[in-house]
Motif scaffolding. Structure first.
Motif, PDB file in Angstrom:
ATOM      1  N   ALA A  24       0.821  -1.214   0.000  1.00 29.27           N
ATOM      2  CA  ALA A  24       0.000   0.000   0.000  1.00 29.27           C
ATOM      3  C   ALA A  24       0.852   1.260   0.000  1.00 29.27           C
ATOM      4  CB  ALA A  24      -0.941   0.006   1.196  1.00 29.27           C
ATOM      5  N   SER A  25       1.893   1.298   0.815  1.00 32.63           N
ATOM      6  CA  SER A  25       2.731   2.502   0.862  1.00 32.63           C
ATOM      7  C   SER A  25       3.524   2.680  -0.426  1.00 32.63           C
ATOM      8  CB  SER A  25       3.643   2.493   2.085  1.00 32.63           C
ATOM      9  OG  SER A  25       4.561   1.435   2.025  1.00 32.63           O
ATOM     10  N   SER A  83       1.027   3.974  -3.045  1.00 34.04           N
ATOM     11  CA  SER A  83       0.658   5.352  -2.765  1.00 34.04           C
ATOM     12  C   SER A  83       1.688   6.314  -3.352  1.00 34.04           C
ATOM     13  CB  SER A  83       0.533   5.563  -1.261  1.00 34.04           C
ATOM     14  OG  SER A  83       0.266   6.903  -0.969  1.00 34.04           O
ATOM     15  N   SER A  84       2.946   5.972  -3.212  1.00 36.00           N
ATOM     16  CA  SER A  84       4.000   6.840  -3.747  1.00 36.00           C
ATOM     17  C   SER A  84       4.107   6.750  -5.267  1.00 36.00           C
ATOM     18  CB  SER A  84       5.341   6.508  -3.105  1.00 36.00           C
ATOM     19  OG  SER A  84       5.776   5.230  -3.472  1.00 36.00           O
ATOM     20  N   GLY A 129      -2.669   8.000  -6.125  1.00 40.43           N
ATOM     21  CA  GLY A 129      -4.105   7.862  -5.880  1.00 40.43           C
ATOM     22  C   GLY A 129      -4.918   7.329  -7.043  1.00 40.43           C
TER      23      GLY A 129
END
Length: 65
Positions: A19-20, A23-24, A28
Motif C-alpha cells: 500500500a505505501s 501510494s507513492s 491515488g
C-alpha cells in the motif's frame, strides 16, 4: 532492499507495505497489481509485506474508444 517495479529496479525500506509503495507510485489513481505473477487484491495491500527481489507489476486502466 531491492525490488523490481515494472521491470525497473527500485530500492525500498525493508518494512514497506504494498500500500505505501503504491501510494507513492500511483498518486491515488486506480491500479491493478501483481507480485511475482500473483494478483494482489486491493483489500490486501495494507498488510502485504514486500520481500527482497519481489517483482511488482503495476497496471493503470486506460480509457479510450
Amino acid at each position: 532492499m531491492n525490488i523490481y517495479v515494472n521491470d525497473e529496479e527500485t530500492r525500498i525500506d525493508p518494512d514497506q507495505t504494498l500500500a505505501s509503495l503504491l501510494s507513492s507510485l500511483s498518486g491515488g489513481r486506480q491500479v491493478a497489481v501483481a507480485v511475482n505473477d500473483s494478483v494482489i487484491r486491493q483489500d490486501e495491500w495494507a498488510d502485504y509485506r514486500l520481500q527482497n527481489e519481489d517483482r511488482v507489476l503495476v497496471i493503470a486502466p486506460v480509457q479510450g474508444g
